[in-house]
Design a protein around this motif. Structure first.
Motif, PDB file in Angstrom:
ATOM      1  N   VAL A 126       1.928  13.862   3.934  1.00 45.84           N
ATOM      2  CA  VAL A 126       1.697  12.768   4.792  1.00 45.84           C
ATOM      3  C   VAL A 126       0.802  12.805   5.833  1.00 45.84           C
ATOM      4  O   VAL A 126      -0.001  11.832   6.282  1.00 45.84           O
ATOM      5  N   TYR A 127       0.561  14.175   6.832  1.00 44.55           N
ATOM      6  CA  TYR A 127      -0.264  14.327   7.743  1.00 44.55           C
ATOM      7  C   TYR A 127      -1.712  14.073   7.123  1.00 44.55           C
ATOM      8  O   TYR A 127      -2.641  13.101   7.649  1.00 44.55           O
ATOM      9  N   GLY A 128      -1.906  14.631   6.087  1.00 45.77           N
ATOM     10  CA  GLY A 128      -3.242  14.781   5.414  1.00 45.77           C
ATOM     11  C   GLY A 128      -3.787  13.221   4.886  1.00 45.77           C
ATOM     12  O   GLY A 128      -4.700  12.706   5.595  1.00 45.77           O
ATOM     13  N   ALA A 129      -2.805  12.440   4.477  1.00 43.07           N
ATOM     14  CA  ALA A 129      -3.088  11.157   3.816  1.00 43.07           C
ATOM     15  C   ALA A 129      -3.090  10.260   5.188  1.00 43.07           C
ATOM     16  O   ALA A 129      -4.362   9.339   5.259  1.00 43.07           O
ATOM     17  N   ALA A 130      -2.538  10.617   6.086  1.00 40.92           N
ATOM     18  CA  ALA A 130      -2.586   9.523   7.267  1.00 40.92           C
ATOM     19  C   ALA A 130      -3.877   9.809   8.176  1.00 40.92           C
ATOM     20  O   ALA A 130      -4.497   8.697   8.472  1.00 40.92           O
ATOM     21  N   SER A 142     -11.321   8.106   7.653  1.00 44.42           N
ATOM     22  CA  SER A 142     -12.317   7.647   6.670  1.00 44.42           C
ATOM     23  C   SER A 142     -12.697   6.332   7.118  1.00 44.42           C
ATOM     24  O   SER A 142     -13.765   5.749   6.685  1.00 44.42           O
ATOM     25  N   GLY A 143     -11.604   5.596   7.653  1.00 44.36           N
ATOM     26  CA  GLY A 143     -11.901   3.956   7.880  1.00 44.36           C
ATOM     27  C   GLY A 143     -11.823   3.299   6.498  1.00 44.36           C
ATOM     28  O   GLY A 143     -12.103   2.082   6.422  1.00 44.36           O
ATOM     29  N   GLU A 144     -11.641   4.042   5.489  1.00 40.91           N
ATOM     30  CA  GLU A 144     -11.514   3.371   4.188  1.00 40.91           C
ATOM     31  C   GLU A 144     -10.276   2.718   3.922  1.00 40.91           C
ATOM     32  O   GLU A 144      -9.259   2.834   4.504  1.00 40.91           O
ATOM     33  N   VAL A 147      -8.208   1.561  -1.735  1.00 36.66           N
ATOM     34  CA  VAL A 147      -9.299   2.189  -2.246  1.00 36.66           C
ATOM     35  C   VAL A 147      -8.734   3.649  -2.396  1.00 36.66           C
ATOM     36  O   VAL A 147      -9.104   4.564  -3.451  1.00 36.66           O
ATOM     37  N   LEU A 148      -8.320   4.289  -0.957  1.00 38.07           N
ATOM     38  CA  LEU A 148      -7.947   5.561  -1.105  1.00 38.07           C
ATOM     39  C   LEU A 148      -6.894   5.886  -2.073  1.00 38.07           C
ATOM     40  O   LEU A 148      -6.800   7.089  -2.844  1.00 38.07           O
ATOM     41  N   ARG A 149      -5.904   5.127  -2.534  1.00 37.92           N
ATOM     42  CA  ARG A 149      -4.902   5.367  -3.386  1.00 37.92           C
ATOM     43  C   ARG A 149      -5.496   5.348  -4.792  1.00 37.92           C
ATOM     44  O   ARG A 149      -5.047   6.080  -5.350  1.00 37.92           O
ATOM     45  N   GLN A 150      -6.275   4.367  -4.909  1.00 35.70           N
ATOM     46  CA  GLN A 150      -7.181   4.415  -6.351  1.00 35.70           C
ATOM     47  C   GLN A 150      -8.071   5.749  -6.468  1.00 35.70           C
ATOM     48  O   GLN A 150      -7.960   6.085  -7.949  1.00 35.70           O
TER      49      GLN A 150
END
Ligand SMILES: NC(=O)C1=CN([C@@H]2O[C@H](COP(=O)(O)OP(=O)(O)OC[C@H]3O[C@@H](n4cnc5c(N)ncnc54)[C@H](OP(=O)(O)O)[C@@H]3O)[C@@H](O)[C@H]2O)C=CC1
Ligand SMILES: O=C(O)[C@@H]1CCC=N1
Length: 272
Positions: A211-215, A221-223, A227-230
């Protein structure tokens, strides 16, 4: 002692904000005065260096005119508590309420027509400088005070403002209550990891760091999160299998929408 900020209520949220301000150096300990009836919580505030008292009657008399009085008590008692500070309603002190629901009009009625008042919806990550603070000010708040408050709040994280008070209920439901949704997700992912066979400590570490890394990745990244999910989702791979469960019939989206709506309705109720 020149008290700049008085804090009425130093529980979960009041303490989170106070510690952010003092640890960042935005306020010096001698510039804060905490009013809190609970002795343990008073001691916790004193340990940060703040002056403390158990009720409004213990505020030092004489020359003390604070720049800001922060009202950080439960919505159920905020009207009575605010009434105890009416004497500061002559326009020299700005009031900042963090209570869910309680409307600007309620504070204006209690404090009188000269009081500059700001409603603010913070969240608990403020204690480590990663909070989200959203403000709504009445027209009596000067630009200079707005700048002082924005600077103070910036020690606690991101600051945004709204011009339409009605949006405060949605704000409360998203960022005010939101950390609890994420904490619950961590609990759920930890439990699922254990069900999948991982030892408890490993399960907790994996859930938390993910959770920490994904957030952090989403923020840094501002992405677009989609897109990050894909980027994680290989065709016909493991993530696709999991997302079919979460996203099928918009299941998670539906659930989150219902949760936010419930919090928003409760915020409206608390304001009545
Ligand atoms: N917790 C959160 O994440 C968030 C909370 N808020 C808002 O912040 C406010 C406080 O919430 P929270 O910190 O969770 O609540 P807490 O109950 O943890 O803190 C409130 C504190 O105020 C004390 N108190 C009661 N009466 C007085 C008084 N007359 N003068 C000074 N202090 C008093 C309470 O003491 P006692 O328990 O002995 O009565 C308690 O310690 C609420 O209005 C809530 O809506 C907003 C955003 C996020
Ligand atoms: O649960 C509550 O009512 C408060 C307001 C937002 C977060 N906590």
């Amino acid at each position: 002692m020149t008290v700049k900020v008085m804090l009425a209520g130093c529980g979960n949220m009041g303490y989170a904000m106070l510690s952010g301000w003092l640890k960042s150096g935005k306020l010096r300990p001698g510039e804060t005065f905490v009013i809190e009836p609970n002795a343990e919580l008073r001691a916790r505030a004193k340990a940060l260096g703040s002056e403390v008292g158990s009720d409004a009657g213990e505020i030092p008399t004489g020359a003390v005119v604070p720049t800001l009085i922060v009202l950080a008590v439960k919505p159920q008692v905020i009207r009575d508590v605010t009434a105890g500070y009416q004497r500061f309603g002559d326009g020299r002190t700005t009031f900042l309420s963090i209570a869910a629901g309680t409307a600007m009009a309620t504070f204006e009625e209690i404090l009188g027509e000269r009081a500059p008042i700001i409603r603010c919806m913070p969240n608990t990550p403020a204690s480590i400088g990663k909070g989200m603070m959203v403000t709504f000010a009445n027209e009596r708040v000067s630009d200079e005070t707005l700048a002082f408050v924005a600077d103070l709040l910036s020690a606690s994280g991101e600051v945004a403002s709204i011009n339409d008070e009605r949006l405060m209920d949605a704000v409360t439901a998203v960022s005010g209550s939101g950390p609890a949704y994420i904490f619950h997700f961590i609990e759920c992912l930890t439990a699922a990891a254990e069900s999948a066979g991982l030892p408890a400590e490993t399960a907790k570490l994996l859930a938390m760091q993910t959770v920490y890394g994904a957030a952090s990745l989403a923020a840094e990244s501002g992405e677009n999160p989609g897109v990050l999910r894909q980027q994680v989702t290989s065709p016909n791979g493991t993530t696709a299998a999991a997302l079919a469960v979460l996203m099928g019939e918009d299941r998670l989206k539906q659930l989150v929408t219902e949760a936010v709506e419930a919090a928003k309705l409760r915020s409206i109720e608390l304001g009545r």
